[in-house]
Design a protein around this motif. Structure first.
Motif, short mmCIF file in Angstrom:
data_model
loop_
_atom_site.label_atom_id
_atom_site.label_comp_id
_atom_site.label_asym_id
_atom_site.label_seq_id
_atom_site.Cartn_x
_atom_site.Cartn_y
_atom_site.Cartn_z
N ASP A 80 33.30 6.84 -23.48
CA ASP A 80 34.05 8.07 -23.76
C ASP A 80 34.08 9.02 -22.56
OD1 ASP A 80 31.43 8.58 -24.05
OD2 ASP A 80 31.55 9.56 -25.99
N ARG A 81 33.18 8.82 -21.59
CA ARG A 81 33.26 9.63 -20.36
C ARG A 81 34.14 8.94 -19.33
NH1 ARG A 81 27.26 11.44 -19.00
NH2 ARG A 81 28.31 12.99 -17.76
N LYS A 82 34.75 7.83 -19.75
CA LYS A 82 35.68 7.07 -18.91
C LYS A 82 35.01 6.39 -17.73
CE LYS A 82 39.95 8.31 -20.66
NZ LYS A 82 40.66 9.49 -20.27
N ASN A 83 33.71 6.14 -17.80
CA ASN A 83 33.08 5.28 -16.81
C ASN A 83 33.17 3.85 -17.33
OD1 ASN A 83 32.23 7.51 -15.24
ND2 ASN A 83 30.55 7.83 -16.66
N ILE A 84 33.03 2.86 -16.42
CA ILE A 84 33.09 1.47 -16.87
C ILE A 84 31.86 1.19 -17.73
CG2 ILE A 84 33.08 -0.95 -16.12
CD1 ILE A 84 34.42 -0.01 -13.51
N SER A 85 32.07 0.59 -18.91
CA SER A 85 30.95 0.29 -19.81
C SER A 85 30.27 -1.00 -19.38
CB SER A 85 31.45 0.11 -21.24
OG SER A 85 32.01 1.30 -21.69
N VAL A 86 28.96 -0.96 -19.31
CA VAL A 86 28.19 -2.17 -19.00
C VAL A 86 27.02 -2.27 -19.98
CG1 VAL A 86 28.70 -2.45 -16.53
CG2 VAL A 86 26.90 -0.88 -17.22
N ASN A 87 26.54 -3.50 -20.18
CA ASN A 87 25.35 -3.65 -21.01
C ASN A 87 24.10 -3.48 -20.13
OD1 ASN A 87 24.92 -6.03 -19.65
ND2 ASN A 87 25.68 -7.36 -21.30
N SER A 88 22.94 -3.76 -20.71
CA SER A 88 21.71 -3.50 -19.96
C SER A 88 21.58 -4.42 -18.73
CB SER A 88 20.49 -3.67 -20.87
OG SER A 88 20.51 -4.97 -21.39
N LYS A 112 32.15 -12.97 -16.58
CA LYS A 112 31.72 -13.06 -15.18
C LYS A 112 31.99 -11.82 -14.32
CE LYS A 112 35.26 -15.81 -12.71
NZ LYS A 112 35.60 -17.09 -12.18
N VAL A 113 32.34 -10.71 -14.96
CA VAL A 113 32.56 -9.47 -14.19
C VAL A 113 31.44 -8.47 -14.48
CG1 VAL A 113 34.12 -7.54 -13.72
CG2 VAL A 113 35.06 -9.81 -14.21
N PHE A 114 30.79 -8.02 -13.43
CA PHE A 114 29.70 -7.04 -13.51
C PHE A 114 30.19 -5.74 -12.86
CE2 PHE A 114 27.99 -11.15 -13.96
CZ PHE A 114 26.78 -11.05 -14.65
N ALA A 115 29.47 -4.67 -13.11
CA ALA A 115 29.86 -3.39 -12.47
C ALA A 115 28.61 -2.56 -12.20
CB ALA A 115 30.82 -2.62 -13.37
N CYS A 116 28.72 -1.70 -11.19
CA CYS A 116 27.54 -0.88 -10.85
C CYS A 116 27.94 0.38 -10.09
CB CYS A 116 26.53 -1.69 -10.04
SG CYS A 116 27.14 -2.28 -8.47
N GLY A 117 26.95 1.24 -9.87
CA GLY A 117 27.14 2.45 -9.08
C GLY A 117 27.86 3.54 -9.85
N ASP A 118 28.46 4.46 -9.10
CA ASP A 118 29.13 5.61 -9.71
C ASP A 118 30.21 5.19 -10.70
OD1 ASP A 118 27.58 7.24 -8.13
OD2 ASP A 118 29.24 8.19 -7.05
N ALA A 119 30.80 4.01 -10.53
CA ALA A 119 31.84 3.54 -11.44
C ALA A 119 31.31 3.42 -12.86
CB ALA A 119 32.39 2.19 -10.98
N THR A 120 30.02 3.19 -13.01
CA THR A 120 29.44 3.01 -14.34
C THR A 120 28.68 4.24 -14.82
OG1 THR A 120 27.43 2.05 -13.38
CG2 THR A 120 29.14 0.51 -14.06
N THR A 121 28.19 5.05 -13.89
CA THR A 121 27.34 6.18 -14.29
C THR A 121 28.04 7.52 -14.15
OG1 THR A 121 26.51 6.39 -12.03
CG2 THR A 121 25.21 5.04 -13.53
N GLY A 122 29.16 7.55 -13.42
CA GLY A 122 29.72 8.82 -12.99
C GLY A 122 29.06 9.21 -11.67
N ALA A 123 29.59 10.24 -11.03
CA ALA A 123 29.12 10.62 -9.69
C ALA A 123 27.62 10.88 -9.72
CB ALA A 123 29.86 11.85 -9.21
#
Ligand SMILES: Cc1cc2nc3c(=O)[nH]c(=O)nc-3n(C[C@H](O)[C@H](O)[C@H](O)COP(=O)(O)OP(=O)(O)OC[C@H]3O[C@@H](n4cnc5c(N)ncnc54)[C@H](O)[C@@H]3O)c2cc1C
Ligand code: SF4
Length: 473
Positions: free
Chosen positions: A423-431, A439-450
């Protein structure tokens, strides 16, 4: 622990900044260095506490007491080996990490003089480069491939870790040079770009391929990436700045902070900017809206241009000076911070909102601001802002909006990769930093916000481990 009494006899000594009258005339790094004797003395102050709160506070889990001891004993090479186990790029964190470790140091609690952990960290890695301890490693390839989209600290950490494990890694970066906000956000006076170049050269020698000017979803299709690699890591940062949609927003002279900061870094890099687009504060009255670090970077940049005046306003109240009972040790203290840029000349004001931008002939001339009060929220909830009606017009030729970032920029890319957002429009990832897409992972500000460089690196470490686990199973 080398010297059990040093914390009683050796005071904290910081290298400090170059004098204001000197540093204000250039964009070179402002922080100085200690000689190696003094540096070792500073390391000797570490008490090797039974519970190392510094380690607890460091997002990447650096083993500070271990490398402080080695540094104190002059065993620089071993100190470097211990440091690089947990920290992929100490030359970045050692320069620009806000050092939560130091706020949690027991010597912060007992004497308000924590060990100079951050400075010690950068001195170890700089010695390691200087002495040739940093050598390109040549991993044995395991035949599997990983694409990393984005070359900020999160993407670089994923690339570094997986490459050294034997994966063939390609980093796709939409800009002309790698580094993300290290390159095009953080000013050179905090982080020289030669430091990024040195690391990228090393990573290239170790086999990582960087494809620059390559915007995934535009220059290269996402399908091509997903079809061509065994795993994909999305590390695209959080690039949409929070806007201030009030009257006069479109006047000439009102810019986002990064329009100034990234342009300045490009100019210093020798990248040409069309003269009509150049933002220069020379002789101008500058207003920075937003009291955080990005705003502080605008202050430092405007002063280097030779601004006539620089004012920074913040909507929140002025934080307590020195100590805040609401955030006691070993927590990160919410207190007033004064950066090197603030020291260079700046009026700072708090509890001010912006009502409108005032212009003539489509050009900014002034800004109407208004004092606000903050009323405690019910049942300990968030405080509520109340306008007071006390308005003021302040003259301004340039405004830089530095009010944070909202979410990753590219809805198209997220949809094509079938990535859900929260809902904060960051990419959702699991633990395990895994997205909704196979096969797509995500990390950094894209997932947490700045956030912070060190947190982006921590997220990158976790993601590299998860990708390795996924590709091994
Ligand atoms: C002005 C400023 C100053 C800061 N100062 C500090 C500081 O002093 N200390 C600190 O710890 N933190 C600081 N930060 C925060 C820190 O820079 C960020 O938290 C960190 O860089 C985030 O890392 P990241 O890798 O997630 O994203 P980023 O650094 O934003 O990198 C994302 C990269 O992805 C690329 N990209 C995006 N989309 C695509 C695509 N479709 N295809 C290819 N590439 C793409 C971008 O071009 C970019 O290079 C600052 C931030 C700003 C804005
Ligand atoms: S990365 Fe930051 S928190 Fe961790 S040891 Fe270095 S300065 Fe401290």
């Amino acid at each position: 622990m080398g010297n059990p009494k040093a914390f009683l006899t050796v005071p904290r000594k910081e290298a400090g900044y170059r004098p204001v009258h000197d540093r204000i005339n250039d964009f070179s790094e402002v922080e100085q260095t200690l000689n190696s004797g003094d540096r070792r003395l500073q390391a000797s102050r570490c008490m090797d506490c039974g519970i190392p709160f510094c380690h607890w506070a460091c997002p990447i889990g650096n083993k500070q007491p271990e490398w402080q001891d080695l540094l104190y004993k002059g065993r620089w090479k071993e100190a470097f080996y211990v440091l690089e186990e947990t920290c992929d790029f100490p030359e970045f964190t050692g320069r620009i990490c806000p050092a939560p470790c130091e706020k949690s140091c027991v010597l912060m609690l007992s004497a308000n003089e924590p060990v100079t952990i951050r400075e010690n960290e950068v001195s170890i890695i700089e010695a390691a480069f200087r002495e040739g301890y940093v050598k390109p490693v040549q991993p044995v390839r395991n035949g599997k491939t990983v694409a990393v989209i984005g070359s900020g600290p999160a993407g670089l950490t994923v690339a570094n870790r997986l490459n050294r494990k034997g994966y063939t890694v390609v980093v796709f970066e939409k800009e002309e040079l790698p580094g993300g906000l290290l390159r095009y956000g953080i000013p050179n006076f905090k982080l020289s770009k030669t430091i990024i170049d040195r690391r990228i050269d090393l990573m290239k020698k170790e086999g990582i391929e960087f494809r620059l000017n390559a915007m995934v979803g535009n220059d290269i299709s996402t399908k091509e990436i997903v079809d061509s690699f065994d795993a994909v890591c999305v590390a695209i940062g959080s690039e949409i700045p929070r806007d201030l949609k009030v009257e006069g927003r479109n006047l000439k002279g009102v810019y986002f902070a990064l329009e100034l900061l990234s342009q300045q870094n490009r100019i210093l890099e020798g990248i040409s900017v069309p003269p009509k687009n150049i933002i220069n504060a020379k002789g101008k009255k500058v207003l920075v809206i937003g009291g955080g670090d990005t705003g502080s970077d605008c202050v430092g940049t405007a002063n280097r241009h030779g601004a006539a005046s620089v004012t920074q306003i913040e909507i929140m109240p002025k934080p307590p000076v020195g100590f805040n009972p609401g955030t006691p040790w070993p927590a990160w203290p919410q207190v007033l911070r004064t950066s090197s840029s603030h020291e260079e000349g700046c009026v700072r004001r708090w509890c001010l909102t912006t009502n409108r931008f005032i212009g003539e002939k489509n050009t900014l001339k002034a800004v109407e601001i208004e004092e606000v009060e903050w009323i405690p929220g019910e049942n300990g909830g968030r405080p509520i802002m109340k306008p007071t009606g006390k308005t003021e017009i302040i003259e301004a030729d340039l405004v830089f909006l530095s009010m944070g970032f909202v979410h990753p920029e590219q809805e198209g890319l997220l949809q094509e990769l079938k990535l859900a957002t929260n809902d904060r429009k960051n990419i959702s990832v699991n633990s395990s930093q895994q997205t909704s897409s196979e096969k797509v992972f995500a990390c950094g500000d894209a997932t947490t916000g700045a956030s912070l460089v060190v947190r982006a690196m921590a997220s990158g470490k976790k993601t590299a481990k998860a990708i390795d686990h996924y590709l091994q199973s």
